[in-house]
Design a protein around this motif. Structure first.
Motif, PDB file in Angstrom:
ATOM      1  N   VAL A   1      58.732  -7.421 -13.117  1.00  0.00           N
ATOM      2  CA  VAL A   1      57.573  -6.527 -13.020  1.00  0.00           C
ATOM      3  C   VAL A   1      56.573  -6.850 -14.131  1.00  0.00           C
ATOM      4  O   VAL A   1      55.366  -6.976 -13.889  1.00  0.00           O
ATOM      5  N   GLY A   2      57.087  -6.998 -15.343  1.00  0.00           N
ATOM      6  CA  GLY A   2      56.224  -7.319 -16.480  1.00  0.00           C
ATOM      7  C   GLY A   2      55.513  -8.649 -16.319  1.00  0.00           C
ATOM      8  O   GLY A   2      54.327  -8.773 -16.649  1.00  0.00           O
ATOM      9  N   GLN A   3      56.228  -9.633 -15.795  1.00  0.00           N
ATOM     10  CA  GLN A   3      55.624 -10.956 -15.613  1.00  0.00           C
ATOM     11  C   GLN A   3      54.517 -10.902 -14.560  1.00  0.00           C
ATOM     12  O   GLN A   3      53.459 -11.522 -14.725  1.00  0.00           O
ATOM     13  N   ALA A   4      54.751 -10.136 -13.491  1.00  0.00           N
ATOM     14  CA  ALA A   4      53.730 -10.017 -12.439  1.00  0.00           C
ATOM     15  C   ALA A   4      52.472  -9.339 -12.977  1.00  0.00           C
ATOM     16  O   ALA A   4      51.347  -9.746 -12.655  1.00  0.00           O
ATOM     17  N   ILE A   5      52.658  -8.313 -13.795  1.00  0.00           N
ATOM     18  CA  ILE A   5      51.506  -7.642 -14.399  1.00  0.00           C
ATOM     19  C   ILE A   5      50.795  -8.587 -15.368  1.00  0.00           C
ATOM     20  O   ILE A   5      49.566  -8.677 -15.391  1.00  0.00           O
ATOM     21  N   PHE A   6      51.577  -9.317 -16.148  1.00  0.00           N
ATOM     22  CA  PHE A   6      51.024 -10.267 -17.124  1.00  0.00           C
ATOM     23  C   PHE A   6      50.223 -11.367 -16.423  1.00  0.00           C
ATOM     24  O   PHE A   6      49.156 -11.777 -16.895  1.00  0.00           O
ATOM     25  N   ASP A   7      50.743 -11.837 -15.292  1.00  0.00           N
ATOM     26  CA  ASP A   7      50.088 -12.925 -14.560  1.00  0.00           C
ATOM     27  C   ASP A   7      48.883 -12.453 -13.748  1.00  0.00           C
ATOM     28  O   ASP A   7      48.078 -13.274 -13.296  1.00  0.00           O
ATOM     29  N   SER A   8      48.767 -11.150 -13.541  1.00  0.00           N
ATOM     30  CA  SER A   8      47.688 -10.615 -12.717  1.00  0.00           C
ATOM     31  C   SER A   8      46.360 -10.628 -13.477  1.00  0.00           C
ATOM     32  O   SER A   8      46.314 -10.390 -14.682  1.00  0.00           O
ATOM     33  N   PRO A   9      45.243 -10.864 -12.767  1.00  0.00           N
ATOM     34  CA  PRO A   9      43.931 -10.772 -13.414  1.00  0.00           C
ATOM     35  C   PRO A   9      43.504  -9.331 -13.674  1.00  0.00           C
ATOM     36  O   PRO A   9      42.508  -9.093 -14.364  1.00  0.00           O
ATOM     37  N   VAL A  10      44.268  -8.360 -13.132  1.00  0.00           N
ATOM     38  CA  VAL A  10      43.929  -6.951 -13.358  1.00  0.00           C
ATOM     39  C   VAL A  10      44.219  -6.600 -14.817  1.00  0.00           C
ATOM     40  O   VAL A  10      45.321  -6.818 -15.300  1.00  0.00           O
ATOM     41  N   PRO A  11      43.240  -6.068 -15.558  1.00  0.00           N
ATOM     42  CA  PRO A  11      43.465  -5.718 -16.960  1.00  0.00           C
ATOM     43  C   PRO A  11      44.584  -4.689 -17.100  1.00  0.00           C
ATOM     44  O   PRO A  11      44.695  -3.774 -16.289  1.00  0.00           O
ATOM     45  N   ARG A  12      45.410  -4.860 -18.126  1.00  0.00           N
ATOM     46  CA  ARG A  12      46.528  -3.943 -18.349  1.00  0.00           C
ATOM     47  C   ARG A  12      46.069  -2.493 -18.421  1.00  0.00           C
ATOM     48  O   ARG A  12      46.755  -1.594 -17.899  1.00  0.00           O
TER      49      ARG A  12
END
Length: 267
Positions: A46-57
């Motif tokens: 889950v963390g990696q997918a969020i990290f790889d996403s262009p959507v800002p944290r």
């Protein structure tokens, strides 16, 4: 501080690549609320997918839950540090106590202050509970004070409408997060749900999610299929009539699916 989106992407049972792909697809589709838990074994994905996403944290509302074997004072905060590392983030938007302890091996008076401590330390923005009965929620509010418990995440769907818990939460300013909104697909086969879906040119899943939204419940369906992930998000365009809502209200039948051996004595 950002508010919680009513519709989120759940990750229960999504291990390894499935967890990563589901979160990645959900973020691409437009979801901004992701729900996971330590026991799901997928925080890293889950963390990696969020990290790889262009959507800002800062645009993502991220929830995780602490598992029962980490409630003691010596293990609570270290487990949250570990979750943060796996999730590749320096804060969690919402941290939940996953289940109340049936045997009181660790008392609420010990673990709930630990929950608040990680919030006070800035590691967590909101705190809450999951699967708490009304008596347990009342005790938690007594321990932490009014306004601290953000949500109680419980099983809610048309076949288990959980009125006693919902009413108590709402009376105490606690958001209801309903998990398993489709009851593992059981409610999607319901003739009433299907008829309402036909009337609205919608899917049964969209009808259920619209019902959840119009009851002001947060909900977190999980899926690995891109079409379903995108379709679920389209439920926001479906508005049920008062008559539709009344018909769905009559479907309640106490059909509880999540009741493991360590579950509390439900309301």
């Amino acid at each position: 501080m950002k508010s919680i989106p009513l519709l989120g992407a759940g990750t229960y049972r999504l291990k390894d690549g499935a967890g990563y792909d589901s979160v990645k697809t959900s973020l691409e589709a437009g979801y901004r609320h992701i729900d996971t838990a330590q026991i799901y074994g997928n925080e890293e994905e889950v963390g990696q997918a969020i990290f790889d996403s262009p959507v800002p944290r800062e645009e993502i509302f991220l929830t995780t839950k602490i598992w029962m074997d980490k409630y003691s004072k010596s293990t609570f905060a270290p487990s949250i540090t570990e979750s943060l590392e796996k999730l590749k983030t320096d804060y969690i938007d919402l941290l939940l106590i996953h289940w109340p302890l049936k045997d009181d091996e660790v008392e609420m008076e010990e673990y709930l202050p630990e929950l608040k401590a990680v919030k006070d330390a800035g590691l967590v923005r909101h705190i809450g509970v999951s699967n708490f009965t009304n008596a347990q929620l009342e005790k938690a509010i007594d321990i932490l004070g009014d306004g601290e418990i953000f949500t109680n995440q419980v099983e809610v769907h048309p076949y288990l409408q959980n009125h006693k818990v919902v009413d108590f939460c709402q009376a105490n300013g606690v958001i209801v997060t309903g998990y398993m909104p489709f009851a593992y697909g059981d409610v999607l086969k319901d003739e009433t749900i299907q008829a309402i879906a036909k009337d609205h040119d919608a899917t049964p899943a969209q009808v259920v999610l619209a019902w959840m939204r119009q009851n002001e419940f947060v909900t977190i369906p999980s899926s690995t299929k891109k079409a379903n992930i995108e379709s679920n998000l389209e439920s926001e365009k479906v508005t049920l009539s008062e008559s539709d809502m009344e018909r769905i209200a009559k479907l309640d039948r106490g059909h509880r699916l999540a009741s493991p051996s360590f579950a509390p004595d439900w309301d």
